[in-house]
Design an enzyme around this catalytic site. Sequence first.
Site, PDB file in Angstrom:
ATOM      1  CG  ASP A   1      10.815 -13.334  10.604  1.00 34.16           C
ATOM      2  OD1 ASP A   1      11.968 -13.181  10.159  1.00 34.16           O
ATOM      3  OD2 ASP A   1      10.024 -12.396  10.747  1.00 34.16           O
TER       4      ASP A   1
ATOM      5  CD  GLU B   1      23.498   0.787   5.469  1.00 32.81           C
ATOM      6  OE1 GLU B   1      23.110   0.648   6.649  1.00 32.81           O
ATOM      7  OE2 GLU B   1      23.420   1.876   4.849  1.00 32.81           O
TER       8      GLU B   1
END
Length: 617
Positions: free
Chosen positions: A285, A235
């Site tokens: 969520d 990343e």
Amino acid sequence: MAFPDLRTFMRLLEDRGELVRVSVPVDRELEITEIADRLVKAGGPAVLFENVKGSPFPLVIGMMGTRERTALSLGVSDLDDLAAKVRALIDLKGSGGIGGMLGNVTKLRDAANLPPRRVKTGPVQEVVWRGDEVDLSKLPVLKCWPQDGGPFVTLPLVITKDPETGERNMGMYRMQIMSRNTTGMHWQRHKTGTRHLEKARKLGQRLEVAVALGGDPALIYAATAPLPPIPGLDEFALAGYLRGQRYPVTKGITVDLDVPANAEFILEGYIDPQEDWVMEGPFGDHTGFYTLPDLYPLFHVTAITMRREPVYPATIVGRPPMEDAYLIEASERLFLPAAQLILPEIVDYHMPPAGVAHNLVVVAVDKKYPGHAYKVANGLFGLGQMMFAKVIVVVDKDLPVNNFEAVWREVAARAMPGRDTLITRGPSDVLDHSSRGWGYGGKLILDATTKLPEEVGSALSSRDHQGTDGTEAVTFLPHASRELPDFEGVKAQRQTDDGYWLVAFHKTRPGQARELAEAFAAHPASAGVRHLLICDELTDVHDIQDVWWTILNNIDAERDVWTLPTSAGMLLAWDGARKLPEEGFVREWPPKIEMEQQVKNRVEALWHVYGLADSLR
């Protein structure tokens, strides 16, 4: 354009009128969520809350809350430019003489930005809390939704290292605050952090963890990106490539991990793999439903480092569209060239917000032969996190994949139920509450491409039509009926002019949805439709996005999608109603996310006090 840190991006947004400040006191429990939810759905600005009750730190939210801001954060003028940037990097020339090799110079310079740049220290270590000084309650961590199990860190960049190979990983996993110095760590079974923890367990050691809050926008995005397992590509490397500069990292104060030197906060600590897991959740969520409580590892925070005047970054997830929809679209664009390397017939693909990422993938293909649509769909199921896809719709190359209504018109016109639908099985997202098993369920392929003779049962061959069209003419003529039948539990219904029958339905007994589907298929009103979409009673049948969001969340394709005969042909029935234990569904069915009415009323009354535009209510 590279942003040195989060606050530089915030200043740019404020200069452009895309970030506003709210100086009056606001509550971190529900109030900020209600404000941010209204703003993102209205395409409004990011917000810096300067006075969060109970915390000395300001909170920023919604920084990537539009497609345009997400593109800006990643240094491009449009998200489609990400695909062009990656395609240029992939297309390195190995021939063509000196001229061809010189054409690689810029691309190699871009690739040189992949490795992070180590610095001795950074602004994120200007203030250090250790031991008893650690108190997570001082951070303005949000309780986002009424039934959430507590406050959750929603924009964490969780950094670990493989105990055997030393390879880094950074991912974004929600973290529920459990105490002043512990949090849950929502590592699902497919996540790299889970593999690192299991290796630490086998080695009999703790797993060091660092959690960054902030950093520049490219790094925040990179933590969400579905990177392929390529050695040396992590990343930090992706963020360096996107920003055009190597990413600055420094060693943690108490952990042997590289952390972003330009972050706002770093939480340092460990997870003990020998320790019992803790109950985490519920959590509202990104699916728009609550994820129910489950056991997850416990993260012990031993130190917090920060800037002298840090800003706490946050996001919210819930019913789409939300900010995460634009991060998902960025990943679409970024990884399109890689998908095309493996499946070159892919022209484009899209994951609409109603599908909350994996529930729906629309792919346009340059079709060359019979069965080509299934070849591509099955290939996609084998590509990384595409294994979680639930419904894949394949369309012709000239159909815009991001035109939601046009895609479903094409499905009704060109995908005959049964003949052009295929159900299979495979891994599912563990957040999928409707799958037949945890992390395992049915999948559906809809072939909405123009059919070749072999695909419609013709004795002719595609080769017999070389140089001519030779394709199937569309014979389905949809029409909406005004006289619709009643049935037990039906609360609202309508038919569309393009072949869909939408039903809001209150289910009270097992088998009731199947009985409804069979009764409606046998009714004359079914003659002008090809799809019967059965939703729960909370669904607005006049909002097609709400209908598809409910359907795609609530089906396991193998169990809940049926082909039924009608007087005019075949009907595809989608059972998006709640599943019952008496039907063999053994898990608890979660509720849809809804904000408390009193919180809505409070925010409505204070909207002018916040200083926000009336048009964004």
